[in-house]
Scaffold this motif. Sequence first.
Motif, PDB file in Angstrom:
ATOM      1  N   TRP A 459       0.352  -1.227   0.347  1.00 40.26           N
ATOM      2  CA  TRP A 459       0.325  -0.031  -0.129  1.00 40.26           C
ATOM      3  C   TRP A 459       0.958   1.522  -0.107  1.00 40.26           C
ATOM      4  O   TRP A 459       0.485   2.402  -0.537  1.00 40.26           O
ATOM      5  N   GLU A 460       1.728   1.436   0.636  1.00 37.41           N
ATOM      6  CA  GLU A 460       2.865   2.118   0.997  1.00 37.41           C
ATOM      7  C   GLU A 460       3.288   2.574  -0.783  1.00 37.41           C
ATOM      8  O   GLU A 460       3.610   3.817  -1.191  1.00 37.41           O
ATOM      9  N   GLN A 462       2.273   1.923  -3.866  1.00 39.30           N
ATOM     10  CA  GLN A 462       1.124   1.656  -4.749  1.00 39.30           C
ATOM     11  C   GLN A 462       0.445   2.783  -4.248  1.00 39.30           C
ATOM     12  O   GLN A 462      -0.485   3.437  -5.607  1.00 39.30           O
ATOM     13  N   THR A 463       0.684   3.259  -3.400  1.00 42.00           N
ATOM     14  CA  THR A 463      -0.420   4.374  -3.467  1.00 42.00           C
ATOM     15  C   THR A 463      -0.094   6.774  -4.024  1.00 42.00           C
ATOM     16  O   THR A 463      -0.569   6.728  -4.780  1.00 42.00           O
ATOM     17  N   GLN A 467      -2.695   7.399  -6.321  1.00 45.56           N
ATOM     18  CA  GLN A 467      -3.501   9.298  -6.127  1.00 45.56           C
ATOM     19  C   GLN A 467      -2.756   9.602  -7.928  1.00 45.56           C
ATOM     20  O   GLN A 467      -3.966  10.541  -8.677  1.00 45.56           O
ATOM     21  N   GLN A 472      -9.164   5.494  -5.519  1.00 42.09           N
ATOM     22  CA  GLN A 472      -9.329   5.005  -4.586  1.00 42.09           C
ATOM     23  C   GLN A 472      -8.595   4.037  -4.232  1.00 42.09           C
ATOM     24  O   GLN A 472      -9.647   3.471  -4.562  1.00 42.09           O
ATOM     25  N   LEU A 473      -7.318   4.204  -3.633  1.00 44.21           N
ATOM     26  CA  LEU A 473      -7.016   2.874  -3.410  1.00 44.21           C
ATOM     27  C   LEU A 473      -6.556   2.469  -1.521  1.00 44.21           C
ATOM     28  O   LEU A 473      -6.712   3.182  -0.977  1.00 44.21           O
ATOM     29  N   ASP A 474      -8.294   1.534  -1.093  1.00 45.16           N
ATOM     30  CA  ASP A 474      -8.168   0.575   0.240  1.00 45.16           C
ATOM     31  C   ASP A 474      -8.225  -0.334   1.031  1.00 45.16           C
ATOM     32  O   ASP A 474      -8.310  -1.315   0.367  1.00 45.16           O
ATOM     33  N   CYS A 604      -4.377   1.271   7.924  1.00 44.94           N
ATOM     34  CA  CYS A 604      -3.326   2.223   6.743  1.00 44.94           C
ATOM     35  C   CYS A 604      -4.880   3.327   6.186  1.00 44.94           C
ATOM     36  O   CYS A 604      -5.655   3.179   5.620  1.00 44.94           O
ATOM     37  N   ARG A 606      -4.697   7.476   4.694  1.00 40.77           N
ATOM     38  CA  ARG A 606      -4.508   7.823   3.390  1.00 40.77           C
ATOM     39  C   ARG A 606      -3.302   8.861   3.391  1.00 40.77           C
ATOM     40  O   ARG A 606      -3.193  10.471   2.020  1.00 40.77           O
TER      41      ARG A 606
END
Length: 745
Positions: A459-460, A462-463, A467, A472-474, A604, A606
């Motif tokens: 997640w860190e 590909q955020t 963006q 929106q990545l959850d 996680c 944002r």
Amino acid sequence: MIDPEEPLEQQVARQAKIIDALMRRANRQHEVGSSAYGAFQSAIALQAQVWAKTRDLERTTDELRHARDDSERMRKNLADALSAMDGGVALFTGGRLEVGNDIFLRLLPDISARLQRGLSVEDCFAAMSESRHLVTVEGNFDVALAQARRSRVGASVVSLVFELAGDRWYQINLQRTSSENLVLLLTEITAIVRRNRSEKETLIDAQADYLQAVFENMTSGVCTFSPEGAVMMYNQQFRQLLGLPYTMLQKGTELQRLLDFVARHEIITEAGALEIAQWLDRLERQGRLRRRVRHATGRMLDLHAHRLPDGGVLLELKDVTLETRATEMLENRVAERTAELTRANAQLREQFVEMARVEDELRLAKERAEAAVSSKTRFLAAASHDLLQPINAAKLLIATLRDSAAETRFAPMVERLDGSFASIEQLLHSLLDISRLESADRALTPSDVCLGTLMRSVWEDQTPLAQRKGVQLDVVPSMVFVRSDPVYLLRSIQNLMVNAIQYTPAGGRVLVGCRRRGDRVELQVWDTGVGISRKDQKRIFEEFARAENVPLGSGVGLGLSIVDRTCRHLGHKVRVRSKPGSGSVFSIEMEIAAGRPPGAQEGCDRTPVEDYEMSHIVLLIENDPDVLFAFTGKLEQWGASVLAAGSTAEALRHVRDMGMPPDIILADYQLDDGDTGDRAIAAVRALSGVRVPAIMITADRSNELLKTGAREGFSVLTKPVQLSRLRPLIEWKIRWQAPEEAAAE
């Protein structure tokens, strides 16, 4: 004026003072008054008081004399009672000798004069230990005294056993009678010791007879030798097996003499003087010897020799003639059967010559094909470091250029350059992953892996991509542990998440989470992208295969192939559910690690990382000049003071010149001339005397390096390095991990 509860001596002293005061008062005429009659009357009253006090004084004196007589009588009676006891007795009051009987006082004649009343118990024991009549003592006087003083009142402590001249034995018992008094009891145990000694000798003699009877009834020949090499015990079977005369094998016969007799008369055919010397040398070195020898009569004997705990030797002979003949017969039959099988094999070999030739041709063709594939795989695996070095340098330079060109007319061009380079990086990673999975010497090492940690890491990374695309990545991390390979599982999750973001238009959403399925867990990646038709779902896991509805330039179709190969090697199941225009769901089903409860849940958010100035001293160790230049520029752009070094020796010179340790070490693993980053980190820490925080940045993805990092205390990042992960990791290592490790040390 006189307290009857006080001791008699104090009462007598007080009465004497009262009488003296009354006499002085009678002599002072001015205090009586001027009247003669009054003076006479006062004298008469004073005289009566003097007579009364005198009588009291005489009575008290008699009582005191009687009490002293009683005390002396009691002391005499106690001495007489102690003298009548069988053993020695001594009473210590307040740690001093009060009284002792004659046995105690005369037990050691040379110190009897020192055993006087008032002698301390420590001096008493010291005098006893110095007596020339004392032979041995089993125990320690000081330890026994300390143990007696710690014991409860009334408890008897058996402290010491000692031997006197003339083979006399005594036992000392110490007993507390009060908090300050101690009784010492001496008991003679000479008869008991002598009886035990006699019983022990009798038992030893009986055991010797029993052991000799056992020896005589053994089927093997046994003979024991003392440490000096003399015969101690033997049975007749030993003499008969060797054929020795009675005069040669007797108690006390030297081992060397026995061996010389065997060699001289050639009792054992192979045992010449040189051979026997080698036997003795091996027995001396190894403590045991085993040989199968042939007797002069033709019998086969097994010879076993062992060193005994006291340094002696035990020899054992066993007749194995029948066993040897049976073995030889069996070997002959086996040889005959082998000859028959050899002839049969020769016939079969002639029949299969043609088949073998065809098989050889097929094998050679297969080997050539496998060699070509293996050569390609080994080349890609071996070249991974050299391929990733320029990629890492270029990525660092692009990141520095992007920050420098922000808010300028070159910003869009740099952004497109960054995107193109990211595609090259992704393609290179895919090729390297495939080569590792196809390599014959690949080493997937399943272990207990926390899914939440991997999901948060992806997640860190590909955020920023999500963006930029407006997606929106959850991620809902599940802190459950599974059995998998951490490196390849991380790559699989990353590939699924990158695909979901790539094929989801702006304004869409990507959701990553887990579902429990009994003793298994299913990691799912949901997206609202273009979807996949049922026909394409069957081939999207093949190399270079893409769905028909994806736009051109959106990848080469290797990500899902890598996920499929990885999961097949690890025993995971990959599934896909999708519908064109409605999005897709990719899932990986894994086994939950037994005995590992889920950890604390981590969210996680944002929230972007705060852009702060990095005011640290960074020691950068990198042998590639381009990477060193690019890395130095990026770190200095962040605000760090960089000490750039191309080797361990140069890094140590920087530390010596600076006179203090750096805040953190960033090191490549593969340096020049066989040098490595872990050695460089250890050398800097040893020179500075400080456990400096360290990060290893390398193209090596082996689990051995990860284990080394966990053991030596440094983190591992793979090339090309993700700057979004490097910067917060540097801050965490300096601000949090370093104080924790210092406190632990």
